[in-house]
Design an enzyme around this catalytic site. Structure first.
Site, PDB file in Angstrom:
ATOM      1  CG  HIS A 116      10.779 -14.988  10.225  1.00  0.00           C
ATOM      2  ND1 HIS A 116      10.396 -14.660   8.949  1.00  0.00           N
ATOM      3  CD2 HIS A 116       9.758 -14.632  11.025  1.00  0.00           C
ATOM      4  CE1 HIS A 116       9.184 -14.125   8.984  1.00  0.00           C
ATOM      5  NE2 HIS A 116       8.772 -14.100  10.242  1.00  0.00           N
ATOM      6  CG  ASP A 133      16.248 -11.966  11.253  1.00  0.00           C
ATOM      7  OD1 ASP A 133      15.862 -10.920  11.798  1.00  0.00           O
ATOM      8  OD2 ASP A 133      15.473 -12.864  10.883  1.00  0.00           O
ATOM      9  CD  GLN A 162      10.764 -11.083  17.165  1.00  0.00           C
ATOM     10  OE1 GLN A 162      10.525 -10.477  18.214  1.00  0.00           O
ATOM     11  NE2 GLN A 162       9.846 -11.218  16.224  1.00  0.00           N
ATOM     12  CE  LYS A 165       9.020  -8.527  13.542  1.00  0.00           C
ATOM     13  NZ  LYS A 165       7.867  -9.404  13.546  1.00  0.00           N
ATOM     14  CB  CYS A 218       7.125 -16.875   9.674  1.00  0.00           C
ATOM     15  SG  CYS A 218       5.686 -16.049   9.091  1.00  0.00           S
TER      16      CYS A 218
HETATM   17  N1  PLP Z   1      12.981 -12.327  11.272  1.00  0.00           N
HETATM   18  C1  PLP Z   1      12.413 -12.542  12.462  1.00  0.00           C
HETATM   19  C2  PLP Z   1      13.204 -13.219  13.539  1.00  0.00           C
HETATM   20  C3  PLP Z   1      11.114 -12.118  12.687  1.00  0.00           C
HETATM   21  O1  PLP Z   1      10.539 -12.340  13.874  1.00  0.00           O
HETATM   22  C4  PLP Z   1      10.400 -11.474  11.644  1.00  0.00           C
HETATM   23  C5  PLP Z   1       8.996 -11.076  11.832  1.00  0.00           C
HETATM   24  O2  PLP Z   1       8.290 -11.625  12.645  1.00  0.00           O
HETATM   25  C6  PLP Z   1      11.053 -11.266  10.431  1.00  0.00           C
HETATM   26  C7  PLP Z   1      12.339 -11.708  10.280  1.00  0.00           C
HETATM   27  C8  PLP Z   1      10.371 -10.581   9.287  1.00  0.00           C
HETATM   28  O3  PLP Z   1      10.099  -9.265   9.626  1.00  0.00           O
HETATM   29  P1  PLP Z   1       9.202  -8.362   8.646  1.00  0.00           P
HETATM   30  O4  PLP Z   1       7.960  -9.147   8.370  1.00  0.00           O
HETATM   31  O5  PLP Z   1       8.959  -7.131   9.449  1.00  0.00           O
HETATM   32  O6  PLP Z   1      10.002  -8.121   7.428  1.00  0.00           O
END
Ligand code: PLP
Length: 419
Positions: free
Chosen positions: A136, A213, A216, A239, A377
């Site tokens: 992401h 990270d 998900q 999430k 993203c």
């Molecule tokens: N990493 C992953 C794999 C994600 O799917 C997301 C959000 O969709 C993020 C990071 C970023 O999360 P946040 O926008 O809640 O900080």
């Protein structure tokens, strides 16, 4: 027997009652464009059960006060509720201590915290930081920023056509210049679950710390940070059926102790004079300013809710939904699934021949179906497959097989119209 009826038998056996669960999510009752809402955008954010909404309301109705420094009753009650969420999270991911749980705004802020605090202290010119091609943007840009500042180099583990990491390339890439590895546990655009334990083992054999990270992963996979032996782990409350604006950074205490604060301000200090400031102990050293108190309490309620149902039951139900949806949409000609890894969370990305994903999303919206379209993203993932965007359906604990049918019927109509 069909996948759907097999799943019904299985769900009856495990006592997973999706209709009962749906009653806890008031938003699911509404109509969109006159059609029942079919919410399949759970990878972007999940809906919130009454238990979470009630916890937020209770906080503002009965105990709103700032935390930590107050001697009055409301402040103490709010502090206790806030800190009890920290303990819930510690148990939820099996951290060693509650001082390893830092509240942030979400995954993005958690990763930025590590990149800025750890990276500023430990990265030097010529060092190498490894991420993967399926990250992401929030696990790319923070590392680019610090690499630029420190003249370090960002290296990227490629992915294959199915959306799996090419592990041999990672094995070739890691060396004595590697200073940090930050990889996604489960991909938001492909659904791939990465072999994070293997990554961590190899990284540690080179003495390199690993951040996961888990944005998900946290609502699909049981996370045990001690078992994984990850150095850092980041996730977002929203999430996990919790509120937006609250997230977690887990860090091993020895790393956190040695890292400088990320932001300065109230609560993160032990003593301030104009000559020198002494920082607070963990985890408060990393929690400057008034935090998202209500959000933290709401996240605690979300964890209680998920644990009561059982993450393992939720995950196995979601896997059944994914298998059913994958089978159904694979039967549609003119549709290609993007992300066919063996081990996936319940994320289904696809492209339709001759139809732009935005048109797919708009058409489905009029059927009451909420999916996400775009690059999610993860622009480098789109580049990898030479596509501008995908359509993505992502399933949560409250979705049903009938909802999958609504999605598939909608797609059939689109293929008829545009095909
Ligand atoms: N990493 C992953 C794999 C994600 O799917 C997301 C959000 O969709 C993020 C990071 C970023 O999360 P946040 O926008 O809640 O900080």
């Amino acid at each position: 027997m069909s996948l759907k009826s097999d799943a019904a038998v299985q769900s009856a056996k495990t006592g997973y009652d999706v209709n009962r669960i749906r009653k806890d999510f008031p938003i699911l009752k509404q109509l969109v464009h006159g059609k029942p809402l079919v919410y399949l955008d759970n990878a972007a954010t999940t809906q919130k059960p009454l238990q979470v909404l009630n916890a937020l309301e209770k906080y503002y109705y009965t105990m709103n006060a700032n935390i930590h420094r107050g001697v009055h009753a409301l402040s103490q009650e709010a502090t206790e509720a806030y800190e009890s969420s920290r303990i819930k999270i510690k148990k939820f991911i099996n951290a060693l201590g509650k001082n390893e749980i830092i509240f942030t705004r979400g995954t993005t802020e958690s990763i930025n915290l590590v990149a800025q605090s750890y990276g500023r202290k430990y990265f030097n010119e010529g060092d190498e930081i490894i991420i993967s091609q399926m990250e992401h943007h929030s696990n790319i840009v923070p590392w680019q920023l610090i690499c630029e500042e420190k003249k370090a180099k960002l290296r990227v583990i490629p992915i294959d056509d199915t959306g799996e990491l090419v592990f041999e390339e990672f094995e070739k890439m890691i060396n004595e210049k590697t200073k940090f590895i930050s990889v996604v546990y489960a991909s938001n655009s492909l659904g791939t679950v990465n072999p994070v334990k293997q990554i961590i083992e190899l990284a540690h054999s080179f003495n390199v710390p690993v951040l996961l990270d888990a944005a998900q992963a946290v609502n699909h996979l049981k996370i045990d940070v001690q078992e994984l032996d990850c150095d850092f782990l980041a996730f977002s409350g929203h999430k996990l059926y919790g509120p937006t604006g609250i997230g977690v950074l887990y860090g091993k205490v020895n790393h956190l102790e040695n890292m400088p604060p990320y932001q300065g301000g109230g609560d993160m200090i032990a003593k301030v004079t104009f000559e020198k400031t002494l920082y607070n102990e963990l985890p408060y050293k990393f929690e400057a300013g008034t935090p998202n108190i209500a959000g933290t309490i709401g996240l605690g309620a979300a964890i209680d809710y998920v644990e009561k149902i059982g993450l393992d039951k939720i995950a196995s139900y979601e896997n059944e939904l994914l298998d059913y949806a994958t089978q159904k949409i694979s039967e549609l000609s003119g549709l290609k699934i993007i992300g066919t890894a063996k081990n996936k969370i319940s994320v289904l990305s696809f492209v339709l021949e001759n139809v732009h994903p935005h048109d797919v999303g708009t058409f489905l919206d009029f059927e009451g179906v909420a999916i996400r379209t775009g690059h999610h993203c993860t622009q480098p993932v789109m580049d990898r497959y030479a596509i501008p965007a995908t359509s993505r359906a992502s399933f949560g604990m409250y979705n049903t097989f009938e909802e999958v049918d609504v999605l598939v019927n909608g797609l059939k109509k689109i293929l008829e119209v545009f095909g």
